[in-house]
Write an enzyme that holds these catalytic residues in place. Structure first.
Site, short mmCIF file in Angstrom:
data_model
loop_
_atom_site.label_atom_id
_atom_site.label_comp_id
_atom_site.label_asym_id
_atom_site.label_seq_id
_atom_site.Cartn_x
_atom_site.Cartn_y
_atom_site.Cartn_z
N HIS A 24 -98.56 50.00 5.48
CA HIS A 24 -98.71 51.45 5.40
C HIS A 24 -98.60 52.03 6.79
O HIS A 24 -99.06 51.41 7.75
CB HIS A 24 -100.08 51.82 4.78
N ASP A 79 -99.86 51.30 -4.11
CA ASP A 79 -98.90 50.98 -5.16
C ASP A 79 -98.85 49.51 -5.54
O ASP A 79 -98.08 49.13 -6.42
CB ASP A 79 -97.50 51.47 -4.75
N1 ACO Z 1 -93.17 43.17 4.23
C1 ACO Z 1 -92.83 42.46 5.36
N2 ACO Z 1 -92.92 42.98 6.61
C2 ACO Z 1 -93.34 44.22 6.75
C3 ACO Z 1 -93.72 45.02 5.63
C4 ACO Z 1 -93.62 44.45 4.34
N3 ACO Z 1 -93.96 45.16 3.26
N4 ACO Z 1 -94.12 46.25 6.06
C5 ACO Z 1 -93.99 46.23 7.40
N5 ACO Z 1 -93.53 45.02 7.81
C6 ACO Z 1 -93.34 44.57 9.21
C7 ACO Z 1 -92.08 45.17 9.81
O1 ACO Z 1 -90.95 44.31 9.62
C8 ACO Z 1 -92.46 45.31 11.26
O2 ACO Z 1 -92.39 44.03 11.85
P1 ACO Z 1 -91.98 43.86 13.42
O3 ACO Z 1 -93.07 44.55 14.20
O4 ACO Z 1 -91.91 42.40 13.63
O5 ACO Z 1 -90.65 44.54 13.55
C9 ACO Z 1 -93.95 45.69 11.20
O6 ACO Z 1 -94.41 45.12 9.97
C10 ACO Z 1 -94.21 47.21 11.22
O7 ACO Z 1 -93.49 47.78 10.13
P2 ACO Z 1 -92.73 49.18 10.18
O8 ACO Z 1 -91.63 49.17 9.19
O9 ACO Z 1 -92.37 49.49 11.62
O10 ACO Z 1 -93.91 50.16 9.75
P3 ACO Z 1 -93.74 51.63 9.21
O11 ACO Z 1 -95.02 52.29 9.49
O12 ACO Z 1 -92.49 52.25 9.74
O13 ACO Z 1 -93.51 51.44 7.63
C11 ACO Z 1 -93.94 51.13 5.33
C12 ACO Z 1 -94.53 51.54 6.69
C13 ACO Z 1 -92.65 51.90 5.04
C14 ACO Z 1 -94.96 51.47 4.23
C15 ACO Z 1 -93.67 49.60 5.34
O14 ACO Z 1 -94.87 48.88 5.56
C16 ACO Z 1 -92.97 49.11 4.08
O15 ACO Z 1 -91.74 49.15 3.99
N6 ACO Z 1 -93.78 48.65 3.03
C17 ACO Z 1 -93.20 48.26 1.77
C18 ACO Z 1 -92.89 49.49 0.91
C19 ACO Z 1 -94.16 50.14 0.35
O16 ACO Z 1 -95.02 49.48 -0.19
N7 ACO Z 1 -94.21 51.48 0.46
C20 ACO Z 1 -95.31 52.28 -0.10
C21 ACO Z 1 -96.18 52.84 0.98
S1 ACO Z 1 -97.56 53.72 0.26
C22 ACO Z 1 -96.90 55.16 -0.26
O17 ACO Z 1 -95.99 55.71 0.32
C23 ACO Z 1 -97.40 55.77 -1.45
#
Ligand code: ACO
Length: 433
Positions: free
Chosen positions: A313, A370
């Site tokens: 998140h 979710d």
């Molecule tokens: N699985 C694996 N790795 C992940 C995940 C995941 N679900 N989420 C983040 N990471 C990793 C990234 O690859 C990144 O790694 P790095 O530092 O080695 O490059 C690090 O964690 C930070 O992730 P970001 O993408 O930079 O974080 P951001 O804040 O931009 O994204 C998000 C947040 C979009 C929610 C992300 O965690 C994600 O894609 N999650 C899966 C989709 C999801 O569940 N979305 C619902 C969110 S709740 C809502 O909106 C209602």
């Protein structure tokens, strides 16, 4: 702490005021940055560290896992409140009295009827259309049938408030009908309005599941579960879809148009669409033999685009308090309904592994709202493709409250800056002359 921030650029110092919120969050007010520095701006892709507004609606502390609507904790609201009470609270700022709540509900009920031509538009969509695309289009189409007068007038606030109130009850009355009808169309059921003597949440379910020539029996476990899910999704401050609603409204576009844009923003799998993506992921893992370790490895492999959906998140870096509540609710609802769903075990297995895996621990990745919600929706008989539309129903009060706050504060049009990295000037040479 000083109430000023000092920035030094090329040896020149600039002072900026700081601003403290009611929960002691500190922000640096850089609104004069360009003018005092002669054109320097900030860059923050994804607005990871940019406050776009001041807001009195929702407080969340991602480090401590706190979420409150207008000061009330999400735990108490999810446990004790009715969704319509929370809706009123988010939009109007205070909990309603019994009379106010009754009037609000009856005003919403008087606005449920949808123009016949909207039915024709719904009919024109193929059965395969995704409900979020249908919902966004129909919400936008509502503008044509309800010529809106919700432009906030600085001259006549009272008239504006009344016009806006009328549109608020229209949104809350008509969008659940559109969601239910989208499902009914998919299931080949005739469109109907349910039963207006029922509660708001009860009637959403009746509109979705009522079948001709069958007596509809209300299931209180399902009603309570939906009430809770809607409350948990009702607002989440400046997330992607809410920021979209505020920014579209900041051009003085009307409420229906702004909410239609919010629905589109919510659709994506990184935001509200995650609930559908989680269930599809869990199903795929089950079909593949249930090997959670294999999928954990894929999620950690940077050359593999697979992400663990429902994990991570932007703001929660400890736990998502909504996910905690939903996990308990998933167990209860499945037990009460006598549903055994093997994907609940797969979900718990993934969570347990992630909680001790250095990749997830180091990046502070926890289940979000979710991760478990889809398992409850499925137990309630809601098809996977409808999950994000259910989320949209829950988020309506948040979108409306935030839109209203933005307009009544007369916030400026949203228009970020950029840093240009393309070609510098080059002379044009035509190939046709
Ligand atoms: N699985 C694996 N790795 C992940 C995940 C995941 N679900 N989420 C983040 N990471 C990793 C990234 O690859 C990144 O790694 P790095 O530092 O080695 O490059 C690090 O964690 C930070 O992730 P970001 O993408 O930079 O974080 P951001 O804040 O931009 O994204 C998000 C947040 C979009 C929610 C992300 O965690 C994600 O894609 N999650 C899966 C989709 C999801 O569940 N979305 C619902 C969110 S709740 C809502 O909106 C209602």
């Amino acid at each position: 702490m000083s109430d000023k921030a000092i920035l030094e650029i090329n040896g020149q110092k600039y002072e900026f005021p700081t601003f403290k919120g009611s929960e002691n969050e500190v922000a640096i007010d850089i609104s004069t940055l360009r003018s005092v520095t002669g054109g320097v701006t900030t860059i923050d892709p994804g607005f990871k560290n940019t406050g776009s507004c001041k807001s009195e609606i929702t407080f969340l502390d991602g480090e401590k896992g706190i979420l409150r609507y207008r000061g009330y904790s999400i735990e108490e609201l999810a446990d004790k409140a009715d969704f319509l009470e929370v809706t009123y609270l988010l939009i109007f700022g205070e909990l309603p009295s019994k009379e106010q709540l009754d009037k609000f509900h009856s005003d919403i009920k008087s606005e449920t009827i949808v123009d016949d031509d909207i039915r024709k538009i719904l009919d024109a969509f193929p059965k395969s259309a995704h409900p979020m695309g249908v919902l966004s289009s129909l919400t936008s189409a509502l503008t044509a049938f309800n010529p809106t007068n919700d432009q906030v007038s600085n001259i006549d606030y009272e008239r504006t408030r009344e016009a806006l109130y009328n549109n608020i009850v229209k949104v809350l009355g008509k969008i659940p009908v559109l969601v239910a009808w989208t499902l009914r169309k998919k299931n080949g059921l005739p469109l109907d309005y349910g039963d207006s003597s029922l509660g708001y949440v009860e009637n959403i379910l009746k509109m979705m599941f009522n079948k001709p020539n069958e007596v509809y029996v209300q299931n209180q476990v399902v009603v309570n579960a939906l009430n809770k899910l809607l409350i948990l999704h009702a607002d989440h401050e400046q997330n992607c879809s809410t920021s979209t609603v505020r920014i579209v409204g900041s051009s003085h576009a009307g409420l229906f148009a702004s909410i239609s844009a919010g629905i589109s923003a919510l659709w994506g799998p990184l935001h509200g669409g995650a609930n559908q993506a989680v269930l599809e992921m869990l199903e795929a893992i089950k079909e593949d033999g249930g090997d959670t370790k294999k999928y954990m490895a894929k999620a950690k492999d940077k050359s593999d685009p697979f992400r663990l959906m429902g994990f991570g998140h932007r703001v929660y870096k400890n736990f998502d308090p909504r996910a905690k509540i939903i996990k308990v609710a998933a167990d209860e609802v499945l037990k009460d309904l006598g549903v055994e769903d093997p994907i609940l075990d797969i979900a718990k297995g993934l969570e347990n592994e992630a909680l001790t895996d250095p990749y997830f621990v180091d990046r502070k990745l926890y289940p979000n709202v979710d991760f478990y919600s889809g398992i409850i929706y499925r137990a309630m008989g809601i098809p996977v493709e409808m999950f994000t539309a259910m989320f949209a129903l829950g988020r309506l009060p948040g979108w409306i409250g935030q839109w209203k706050e933005m307009r009544f504060r007369n916030e400026p049009i949203g228009r970020p800056r950029q840093i240009y990295t393309g070609s510098t000037y080059r002379p044009f040479k035509s190939v046709s002359k």
